[in-house]
Design a protein around this motif. Structure first.
Motif, PDB file in Angstrom:
ATOM      1  N   LEU A 199       0.783  -1.096  -0.149  1.00 17.94           N
ATOM      2  CA  LEU A 199      -0.035  -0.188   0.033  1.00 17.94           C
ATOM      3  C   LEU A 199       0.893   1.159  -0.039  1.00 17.94           C
ATOM      4  N   ASP A 200       2.158   1.057   0.173  1.00 10.87           N
ATOM      5  CA  ASP A 200       3.165   2.168   0.287  1.00 10.87           C
ATOM      6  C   ASP A 200       4.459   1.809  -0.311  1.00 10.87           C
ATOM      7  N   ARG A 201       5.227   2.532  -0.432  1.00 13.18           N
ATOM      8  CA  ARG A 201       6.757   2.458  -0.874  1.00 13.18           C
ATOM      9  C   ARG A 201       7.685   2.915  -0.110  1.00 13.18           C
ATOM     10  N   PRO A 202       8.778   2.118   0.171  1.00 19.12           N
ATOM     11  CA  PRO A 202       9.908   2.597   0.895  1.00 19.12           C
ATOM     12  C   PRO A 202      10.649   3.885   0.002  1.00 19.12           C
ATOM     13  N   THR A 203      11.239   4.875   1.199  1.00 18.28           N
ATOM     14  CA  THR A 203      12.019   5.622   0.496  1.00 18.28           C
ATOM     15  C   THR A 203      13.313   5.078   0.249  1.00 18.28           C
ATOM     16  N   LYS A 204      13.861   4.115   1.004  1.00 14.87           N
ATOM     17  CA  LYS A 204      15.168   3.418   0.496  1.00 14.87           C
ATOM     18  C   LYS A 204      14.891   1.847   1.053  1.00 14.87           C
ATOM     19  N   GLY A 205      15.653   1.193   0.458  1.00 11.81           N
ATOM     20  CA  GLY A 205      15.800  -0.443   1.192  1.00 11.81           C
ATOM     21  C   GLY A 205      14.866  -1.316   0.054  1.00 11.81           C
ATOM     22  N   LYS A 206      14.853  -2.576   0.335  1.00 13.65           N
ATOM     23  CA  LYS A 206      14.412  -3.724  -0.392  1.00 13.65           C
ATOM     24  C   LYS A 206      13.261  -4.595   0.204  1.00 13.65           C
ATOM     25  N   ILE A 207      12.230  -4.684  -0.456  1.00 17.09           N
ATOM     26  CA  ILE A 207      11.082  -5.715   0.279  1.00 17.09           C
ATOM     27  C   ILE A 207      10.796  -6.595  -0.590  1.00 17.09           C
ATOM     28  N   LEU A 208      11.170  -7.984  -0.099  1.00 20.02           N
ATOM     29  CA  LEU A 208      10.794  -9.288  -0.974  1.00 20.02           C
ATOM     30  C   LEU A 208       9.754 -10.018  -0.342  1.00 20.02           C
ATOM     31  N   LEU A 209       8.582 -10.155  -1.405  1.00 23.93           N
ATOM     32  CA  LEU A 209       7.584 -11.055  -1.081  1.00 23.93           C
ATOM     33  C   LEU A 209       8.064 -12.372  -1.844  1.00 23.93           C
ATOM     34  N   GLY A 210       8.549 -13.465  -1.200  1.00 28.46           N
ATOM     35  CA  GLY A 210       8.792 -14.601  -1.869  1.00 28.46           C
ATOM     36  C   GLY A 210      10.204 -13.935  -2.630  1.00 28.46           C
ATOM     37  N   THR A 211      10.058 -14.371  -3.773  1.00 24.57           N
ATOM     38  CA  THR A 211      11.332 -13.930  -4.864  1.00 24.57           C
ATOM     39  C   THR A 211      11.052 -12.700  -5.311  1.00 24.57           C
ATOM     40  N   ASP A 212       9.993 -11.927  -5.258  1.00 27.83           N
ATOM     41  CA  ASP A 212       9.457 -10.724  -6.004  1.00 27.83           C
ATOM     42  C   ASP A 212       9.905  -9.537  -5.159  1.00 27.83           C
ATOM     43  N   ASP A 213      10.725  -8.744  -5.775  1.00 23.05           N
ATOM     44  CA  ASP A 213      11.339  -7.280  -4.985  1.00 23.05           C
ATOM     45  C   ASP A 213       9.976  -6.346  -5.662  1.00 23.05           C
ATOM     46  N   VAL A 214       9.224  -6.029  -4.376  1.00 19.86           N
ATOM     47  CA  VAL A 214       8.125  -5.391  -4.812  1.00 19.86           C
ATOM     48  C   VAL A 214       8.332  -3.986  -4.704  1.00 19.86           C
TER      49      VAL A 214
END
Length: 241
Positions: A60-75
């Protein structure tokens, strides 16, 4: 740890906002891993970053910096269309205020997420699945009732059934018992326990210690950082969903 569709990974996640001309750092470089089948309670004082983290995990939001993986997908690299698809097919949301549509019946509210999928229509099979979900949460006798005809606990049961209609990998719950009495809170937590026993990955935000203790693990945030991360129960044996 192997990557799975049911695991979430946050690496160096920062979220900044500009409020009245000043930069607010809601998260300050958070690292967190939620394995498949875990049940995590995110706790902390107001303003610690709990809801921000949940919004990021829910795409629902995006980070300013960094990485978020759901499974193997970098959202963090996906466009809005693909994020919408992930929300519609892989994530189930449960909110403190239930967020039911008052003009719709119980069964119609449960069906709502299906309209956001590619077909944008409901097959007989999908309709029958919604009925089964209503049975699972104890509302089979109230399929044609509207939210105003239900108690708070019953409305939250509808919301939980709705969160499951897309067979999600993750259930994200934001203060799901915040508006409920003690007895009803226990009933809702029992239901979340059963879902976790079935292998659902649950991430729950709460300010209540007794609710947090029902999880497998408590992550406490303070000033946008992970203050502590303590597991008090092993991940439950995964059964067939």
């Amino acid at each position: 740890m192997p990557e799975t569709k049911n695991a979430a990974h946050l690496t160096g996640v920062t979220r900044e906002y500009v409020l009245k001309g000043e930069t607010v750092r809601a998260l300050r470089g958070v690292d967190l891993t939620v394995p498949e089948g875990d049940y995590v309670a995110i706790m902390g004082a107001s303003g610690s970053g709990k809801s921000t983290m949940l919004n990021l995990l829910g795409c629902l939001d995006r980070p300013t910096k960094g990485k978020i993986l759901l499974g193997t997908d970098d959202v963090t690299k996906l466009d809005d269309w693909h994020l919408s698809e992930i929300r519609a097919t892989r994530i189930g949301f449960v909110f403190q205020s239930y967020n039911l549509i008052p003009q719709l019946t119980v069964i119609e509210n449960i069906e709502v997420p299906l309209f956001y999928q590619k077909s944008r229509s409901i097959s007989r099979e999908a309709h029958n699945r919604c009925i089964e979900l209503a049975k699972m949460v104890g509302l089979y006798e109230r399929l044609n009732h509207r939210p105003t005809q239900l108690s708070g606990g019953q409305q939250q049961r509808v919301a939980i059934a709705r969160s499951l209609v897309n067979d999600p990998y993750f259930i994200l719950a934001d203060e799901p018992t915040g508006n409920l009495d003690t007895v009803t809170t226990g009933e809702i937590l029992d239901l979340l326990d059963r879902l976790n026993d079935q292998g659902r990955t649950i991430i729950l935000v709460t300010h209540e210690d007794e609710v947090g203790k029902r999880s497998n693990r408590i992550v406490r945030l303070r000033d946008g950082l992970v203050e502590s991360d303590k597991r008090h129960r092993d991940i439950r044996v995964k059964k067939s969903c």
